[in-house]
Design a protein around this motif. Structure first.
Motif, PDB file in Angstrom:
ATOM      1  N   GLN A 135       0.835  -1.212   0.000  1.00 15.45           N
ATOM      2  CA  GLN A 135       0.000   0.000   0.000  1.00 15.45           C
ATOM      3  C   GLN A 135       0.865   1.256   0.000  1.00 15.45           C
ATOM      4  O   GLN A 135       0.566   2.228  -0.706  1.00 15.45           O
ATOM      5  CB  GLN A 135      -0.898   0.007   1.233  1.00 15.45           C
ATOM      6  N   ARG A 136       1.940   1.232   0.751  1.00 16.82           N
ATOM      7  CA  ARG A 136       2.795   2.413   0.832  1.00 16.82           C
ATOM      8  C   ARG A 136       3.617   2.609  -0.445  1.00 16.82           C
ATOM      9  O   ARG A 136       3.986   3.735  -0.776  1.00 16.82           O
ATOM     10  CB  ARG A 136       3.713   2.295   2.049  1.00 16.82           C
ATOM     11  N   GLY A 182       7.053  10.458   1.709  1.00 16.12           N
ATOM     12  CA  GLY A 182       8.156  10.578   2.660  1.00 16.12           C
ATOM     13  C   GLY A 182       7.703  11.055   4.027  1.00 16.12           C
ATOM     14  O   GLY A 182       8.192  10.571   5.055  1.00 16.12           O
ATOM     15  N   ALA A 183       6.742  12.012   4.056  1.00 17.15           N
ATOM     16  CA  ALA A 183       6.251  12.509   5.343  1.00 17.15           C
ATOM     17  C   ALA A 183       5.466  11.444   6.094  1.00 17.15           C
ATOM     18  O   ALA A 183       5.624  11.278   7.311  1.00 17.15           O
ATOM     19  CB  ALA A 183       5.386  13.751   5.117  1.00 17.15           C
ATOM     20  N   GLN A 186       7.225   8.498   8.080  1.00 17.70           N
ATOM     21  CA  GLN A 186       7.725   8.705   9.438  1.00 17.70           C
ATOM     22  C   GLN A 186       6.676   8.378  10.496  1.00 17.70           C
ATOM     23  O   GLN A 186       7.016   8.291  11.686  1.00 17.70           O
ATOM     24  CB  GLN A 186       8.164  10.174   9.600  1.00 17.70           C
ATOM     25  N   SER A 187       5.419   8.229  10.077  1.00 14.83           N
ATOM     26  CA  SER A 187       4.348   7.959  11.034  1.00 14.83           C
ATOM     27  C   SER A 187       4.076   6.464  11.107  1.00 14.83           C
ATOM     28  O   SER A 187       3.941   5.807  10.071  1.00 14.83           O
ATOM     29  CB  SER A 187       3.067   8.688  10.611  1.00 14.83           C
ATOM     30  N   PRO A 188       3.989   5.903  12.297  1.00 14.72           N
ATOM     31  CA  PRO A 188       3.744   4.460  12.413  1.00 14.72           C
ATOM     32  C   PRO A 188       2.383   4.048  11.861  1.00 14.72           C
ATOM     33  O   PRO A 188       2.206   2.921  11.421  1.00 14.72           O
ATOM     34  CB  PRO A 188       3.838   4.196  13.925  1.00 14.72           C
ATOM     35  N   THR A 195       1.159  20.040  12.373  1.00 14.51           N
ATOM     36  CA  THR A 195       1.659  20.949  11.342  1.00 14.51           C
ATOM     37  C   THR A 195       1.782  20.264   9.991  1.00 14.51           C
ATOM     38  O   THR A 195       1.500  20.867   8.948  1.00 14.51           O
ATOM     39  CB  THR A 195       3.024  21.521  11.764  1.00 14.51           C
ATOM     40  N   MET A 196       2.208  19.007   9.977  1.00 10.13           N
ATOM     41  CA  MET A 196       2.387  18.301   8.707  1.00 10.13           C
ATOM     42  C   MET A 196       1.062  18.101   7.997  1.00 10.13           C
ATOM     43  O   MET A 196       0.988  18.168   6.751  1.00 10.13           O
ATOM     44  CB  MET A 196       3.063  16.950   8.934  1.00 10.13           C
ATOM     45  N   ALA A 197      -0.012  17.858   8.722  1.00 15.16           N
ATOM     46  CA  ALA A 197      -1.321  17.696   8.094  1.00 15.16           C
ATOM     47  C   ALA A 197      -1.772  19.001   7.442  1.00 15.16           C
ATOM     48  O   ALA A 197      -2.317  19.010   6.333  1.00 15.16           O
ATOM     49  CB  ALA A 197      -2.349  17.245   9.132  1.00 15.16           C
TER      50      ALA A 197
END
Length: 405
Positions: A135-136, A182-183, A186-188, A195-197
């Motif tokens: 999926q990723r 890429g962002a 970093q999230s499990p 901020t990233m959202a």
């Protein structure tokens, strides 16, 4: 985001609201102006899919909703990568037609993402890491496929403003996809927060705003071809042709030759210049250098049959004429009225093939030989171009013309 500081939440909500409204507006405009055009249909689906993605990726919704509730929106968001690839292909190919493979690819990616979200993530099953990895990887794979599709067809587009817009859509879209992959990596849980959202929404809003602004400035016929049905093939002279780019009525040889000021005549056996895809834009003043280039191009295409070179591209043709590529693009588009270089060249090839198939003296010559001699690389592209231009297969056309004779 802490509840004591509502400013970031309000900013995020405002950006998402504006972006959603803009996406819905784009979907409405595309669906209204070109409802039957494949590129417009895929564009509508992508705009609606992105609107759902924006709603489903809201941090507060992701924190509140269960995985089962999130699964449909996650599936749509994952499927948007496939839609972007299909949209890139449709945007760069005026003759694009959706295939079952495209629907299967979208369904496979969407189902995989939905199953991961609803069942597999956190289940402890041995297959979960594999399906999550697939999926990723999917957004990256389809972003690269979109860039490859754009690179393979971008140079054949003769409408300069449309070329720039298409390049921006595919380039910015692909870079956005890669950056967000890429962002999220970093999230499990493959989710953005804080901020990233907000940055994710701001970047997507900037891309969509530029696309919407530039689409408004473009005439409808500049961005998309005229969505007119291809009529049935009427009786025609052997050298007449129905150019696939337009679906216009076939032009007789005397009508199809756009003669420049110097008035180069075509030979009797050479095909005429194919009918233009659209009315050429009026030229404000006569340019002697452009006249000479038009004459040289006409002579190369008719008397010398330069179109027979199966590897002929805009760069090669410009080199043979010893002129910059941009001048040749401008001439073929603005003076001769063609939107796509490949369709322009195939118009000459089809005229030669039409004449050969209608010639009783060549009734025993294989269709493949006629196609290759005219410059087509293989029988598949020839059959598709011939069917789009005439409404008949080459064999049906030959049978009809020889029966008439």
């Amino acid at each position: 985001m802490p509840l004591s500081d509502p400013a970031p939440l309000l900013l995020d909500a405002a950006l998402r609201g504006v972006l959603t409204a803009l996406l819905l507006l784009l979907a409405l405009v595309l669906g209204r102006d070109r409802p039957r055009l494949p590129a417009a249909r895929v564009g509508v689906a992508l705009a609606l899919g992105l609107a759902l993605q924006v709603a489903g990726s809201t941090p507060s919704f992701e924190a509140w909703a269960s995985r089962l509730w999130q699964a449909p929106l996650v599936a749509v968001a994952a499927g948007n990568a496939v839609l972007f690839w299909v949209f890139a292909r449709a945007l760069f190919d005026d003759d694009f037609a959706p295939r079952p493979l495209h629907a299967v690819a979208w369904a496979a990616v969407a189902l995989l993402a939905g199953a991961n979200c609803a069942v597999l993530v956190g289940s402890g099953l041995a297959i979960a890491p594999l399906t999550l990895g697939l999926q990723r990887a999917a957004p990256l794979v389809f972003a690269l496929l979109a860039m490859a599709a754009a690179a393979s067809r971008w140079r054949a587009d003769l409408v300069e403003r449309r070329r720039r817009l298409r390049a921006f859509i595919v380039g910015a879209g692909a870079l956005y996809s890669i950056a967000m992959i890429g962002a999220r990596w970093q999230s499990p849980r493959w989710q953005l927060s804080g901020t990233m959202a907000t940055l994710d929404v701001a970047l997507l809003l900037a891309i969509v705003a530029v696309v919407a602004w530039r689409m408004v400035r473009l005439a409808g016929s500049d961005l998309f071809p005229a969505a007119t049905p291809v009529p049935a093939l009427p009786a025609m002279e052997p050298a007449a042709v129905l150019v696939p780019e337009t679906g216009a009525e076939p032009a007789t040889p005397s009508e199809a030759v756009p003669r420049s000021k110097a008035g180069v005549e075509r030979t009797e056996s050479a095909p005429a210049d194919p009918a233009p895809a659209a009315s050429p834009e009026p030229t404000p003043e006569v340019d002697p250098a452009e006249d000479r280039l038009a004459d040289a191009l006409h002579r190369l295409m008719t008397a010398e049959r330069g179109y027979r070179d199966e590897d002929l591209g805009i760069a090669q043709l410009a080199a043979r004429l010893a002129v910059p590529e941009y001048r040749l693009r401008r001439l073929i588009n603005q003076r001769l009225g063609h939107r796509n270089f490949n369709a322009y060249i195939n118009g000459f090839r089809l005229q030669e093939a039409l004449a050969a198939l209608a010639d009783p003296a060549k009734r025993e010559r294989p269709v493949l030989s006629i196609a290759l001699e005219a410059g087509f690389q293989s029988i598949g592209p020839f059959n598709r171009a011939f069917k789009a231009a005439t409404g008949l297969t080459p064999t049906e056309f030959r049978r009809q013309k020889l029966a008439d004779s």
